[in-house]
Design a protein around this motif. Structure first.
Motif, PDB file in Angstrom:
ATOM      1  N   ALA A  16      44.876  52.527-104.559  1.00 33.51           N
ATOM      2  CA  ALA A  16      44.908  51.298-103.756  1.00 33.51           C
ATOM      3  C   ALA A  16      44.171  51.494-102.434  1.00 33.51           C
ATOM      4  CB  ALA A  16      46.353  50.868-103.509  1.00 33.51           C
ATOM      5  N   ALA A  17      44.324  52.680-101.843  1.00 36.76           N
ATOM      6  CA  ALA A  17      43.630  52.968-100.582  1.00 36.76           C
ATOM      7  C   ALA A  17      42.118  52.963-100.787  1.00 36.76           C
ATOM      8  CB  ALA A  17      44.095  54.312-100.020  1.00 36.76           C
ATOM      9  N   VAL A  18      41.670  53.523-101.896  1.00 32.65           N
ATOM     10  CA  VAL A  18      40.228  53.523-102.201  1.00 32.65           C
ATOM     11  C   VAL A  18      39.736  52.089-102.377  1.00 32.65           C
ATOM     12  CG1 VAL A  18      38.478  54.177-103.905  1.00 32.65           C
ATOM     13  CG2 VAL A  18      40.199  55.843-103.185  1.00 32.65           C
ATOM     14  N   HIS A  19      40.485  51.286-103.094  1.00 28.76           N
ATOM     15  CA  HIS A  19      40.085  49.889-103.296  1.00 28.76           C
ATOM     16  C   HIS A  19      40.101  49.103-101.983  1.00 28.76           C
ATOM     17  CE1 HIS A  19      39.673  50.380-107.545  1.00 28.76           C
ATOM     18  NE2 HIS A  19      40.935  50.739-107.692  1.00 28.76           N
ATOM     19  N   ALA A  20      40.885  49.594-101.015  1.00 35.70           N
ATOM     20  CA  ALA A  20      40.933  48.944 -99.696  1.00 35.70           C
ATOM     21  C   ALA A  20      39.847  49.463 -98.750  1.00 35.70           C
ATOM     22  CB  ALA A  20      42.308  49.150 -99.070  1.00 35.70           C
ATOM     23  N   GLY A  21      39.058  50.455 -99.207  1.00 36.11           N
ATOM     24  CA  GLY A  21      37.934  50.898 -98.395  1.00 36.11           C
ATOM     25  C   GLY A  21      37.908  52.366 -98.002  1.00 36.11           C
ATOM     26  N   ILE A  22      38.904  53.139 -98.388  1.00 31.61           N
ATOM     27  CA  ILE A  22      38.926  54.573 -98.075  1.00 31.61           C
ATOM     28  C   ILE A  22      37.872  55.288 -98.916  1.00 31.61           C
ATOM     29  CG2 ILE A  22      40.315  56.692 -98.212  1.00 31.61           C
ATOM     30  CD1 ILE A  22      41.240  54.751 -96.000  1.00 31.61           C
ATOM     31  N   LEU A  28      41.763  59.356 -96.036  1.00 28.42           N
ATOM     32  CA  LEU A  28      42.967  59.336 -96.869  1.00 28.42           C
ATOM     33  C   LEU A  28      44.132  60.015 -96.147  1.00 28.42           C
ATOM     34  CD1 LEU A  28      43.712  58.311 -99.700  1.00 28.42           C
ATOM     35  CD2 LEU A  28      43.239  60.600-100.558  1.00 28.42           C
ATOM     36  N   ARG A  29      43.860  61.153 -95.509  1.00 30.21           N
ATOM     37  CA  ARG A  29      44.895  61.854 -94.728  1.00 30.21           C
ATOM     38  C   ARG A  29      45.399  60.969 -93.590  1.00 30.21           C
ATOM     39  NH1 ARG A  29      41.873  66.410 -95.617  1.00 30.21           N
ATOM     40  NH2 ARG A  29      40.654  66.109 -93.736  1.00 30.21           N
ATOM     41  N   GLN A  30      44.468  60.319 -92.913  1.00 26.46           N
ATOM     42  CA  GLN A  30      44.843  59.468 -91.786  1.00 26.46           C
ATOM     43  C   GLN A  30      45.661  58.263 -92.249  1.00 26.46           C
ATOM     44  OE1 GLN A  30      41.486  58.078 -89.521  1.00 26.46           O
ATOM     45  NE2 GLN A  30      42.751  57.216 -87.911  1.00 26.46           N
ATOM     46  N   GLU A  31      45.262  57.679 -93.359  1.00 23.77           N
ATOM     47  CA  GLU A  31      45.910  56.456 -93.851  1.00 23.77           C
ATOM     48  C   GLU A  31      47.260  56.728 -94.524  1.00 23.77           C
ATOM     49  OE1 GLU A  31      46.250  52.370 -94.498  1.00 23.77           O
ATOM     50  OE2 GLU A  31      44.713  53.407 -93.340  1.00 23.77           O
ATOM     51  N   LEU A  32      47.311  57.769 -95.371  1.00 26.36           N
ATOM     52  CA  LEU A  32      48.520  58.003 -96.176  1.00 26.36           C
ATOM     53  C   LEU A  32      49.263  59.291 -95.836  1.00 26.36           C
ATOM     54  CD1 LEU A  32      47.157  56.994 -99.723  1.00 26.36           C
ATOM     55  CD2 LEU A  32      48.448  55.590 -98.115  1.00 26.36           C
ATOM     56  N   HIS A  50      38.029  61.157-105.793  1.00 23.46           N
ATOM     57  CA  HIS A  50      36.682  61.159-106.361  1.00 23.46           C
ATOM     58  C   HIS A  50      36.610  60.398-107.688  1.00 23.46           C
ATOM     59  CE1 HIS A  50      34.907  63.567-103.274  1.00 23.46           C
ATOM     60  NE2 HIS A  50      35.817  64.512-103.421  1.00 23.46           N
ATOM     61  N   THR A  51      37.623  60.544-108.525  1.00 22.38           N
ATOM     62  CA  THR A  51      37.657  59.817-109.800  1.00 22.38           C
ATOM     63  C   THR A  51      37.707  58.311-109.562  1.00 22.38           C
ATOM     64  OG1 THR A  51      38.751  61.650-110.919  1.00 22.38           O
ATOM     65  CG2 THR A  51      38.943  59.480-111.950  1.00 22.38           C
ATOM     66  N   THR A  52      38.524  57.887-108.614  1.00 14.35           N
ATOM     67  CA  THR A  52      38.661  56.459-108.304  1.00 14.35           C
ATOM     68  C   THR A  52      37.378  55.908-107.700  1.00 14.35           C
ATOM     69  OG1 THR A  52      41.032  56.803-107.952  1.00 14.35           O
ATOM     70  CG2 THR A  52      40.092  54.724-107.178  1.00 14.35           C
ATOM     71  N   LEU A  53      36.754  56.681-106.808  1.00 19.85           N
ATOM     72  CA  LEU A  53      35.471  56.250-106.231  1.00 19.85           C
ATOM     73  C   LEU A  53      34.412  56.099-107.315  1.00 19.85           C
ATOM     74  CD1 LEU A  53      35.341  58.384-102.970  1.00 19.85           C
ATOM     75  CD2 LEU A  53      35.401  55.884-103.101  1.00 19.85           C
ATOM     76  N   LYS A  54      34.376  57.040-108.248  1.00 25.78           N
ATOM     77  CA  LYS A  54      33.397  56.988-109.336  1.00 25.78           C
ATOM     78  C   LYS A  54      33.644  55.772-110.229  1.00 25.78           C
ATOM     79  CE  LYS A  54      31.147  59.856-112.761  1.00 25.78           C
ATOM     80  NZ  LYS A  54      30.989  61.214-113.276  1.00 25.78           N
ATOM     81  N   GLN A  55      34.906  55.509-110.549  1.00 30.65           N
ATOM     82  CA  GLN A  55      35.244  54.338-111.360  1.00 30.65           C
ATOM     83  C   GLN A  55      34.857  53.054-110.646  1.00 30.65           C
ATOM     84  OE1 GLN A  55      39.432  54.972-111.972  1.00 30.65           O
ATOM     85  NE2 GLN A  55      39.105  56.165-113.843  1.00 30.65           N
ATOM     86  N   GLN A  56      35.107  53.011-109.351  1.00 29.84           N
ATOM     87  CA  GLN A  56      34.759  51.830-108.557  1.00 29.84           C
ATOM     88  C   GLN A  56      33.246  51.621-108.558  1.00 29.84           C
ATOM     89  OE1 GLN A  56      35.600  52.017-104.285  1.00 29.84           O
ATOM     90  NE2 GLN A  56      36.699  50.078-104.507  1.00 29.84           N
TER      91      GLN A  56
END
Length: 84
Positions: A16-22, A28-32, A50-56
């Motif tokens: 969810a953080a990646v989809h929100a722009g992380i 990620l450390r700062q946000e979560l 990295h997997t989520t970024l690649k999928q996105q």
């Protein structure tokens, strides 16, 4: 699945953080707060990031390709509809 037990950060929260722009582990450390306690989760958190970024990226490419194909299809129809 829980990735960071210390801070109760799940795989879904990272996604969810990646989809929100992380885009980075620092963000990620700062946000979560993932990996800010014992650090044992860092490898797994990085993999999920990295997997989520690649999928996105792949989804965005697929959408762009679909839009381009749609445009080309419309142009082809318009070109063929013009009387010679």
């Amino acid at each position: 699945m829980i990735i960071c037990v210390c801070n109760n950060v799940s795989e879904k929260k990272i996604q969810a953080a990646v989809h929100a722009g992380i885009h980075t582990m620092a963000e990620l450390r700062q946000e979560l707060d993932v990996g800010t306690c014992c650090g044992k989760c860092m490898r797994c958190a990085k993999q999920v990031l990295h997997t989520t970024l690649k999928q996105q990226e792949q989804q965005q490419l697929t959408q762009a390709t679909g839009s381009l194909q749609s445009l080309l299809d419309r142009l082809h129809i318009q070109v063929n509809a013009v009387p010679a």
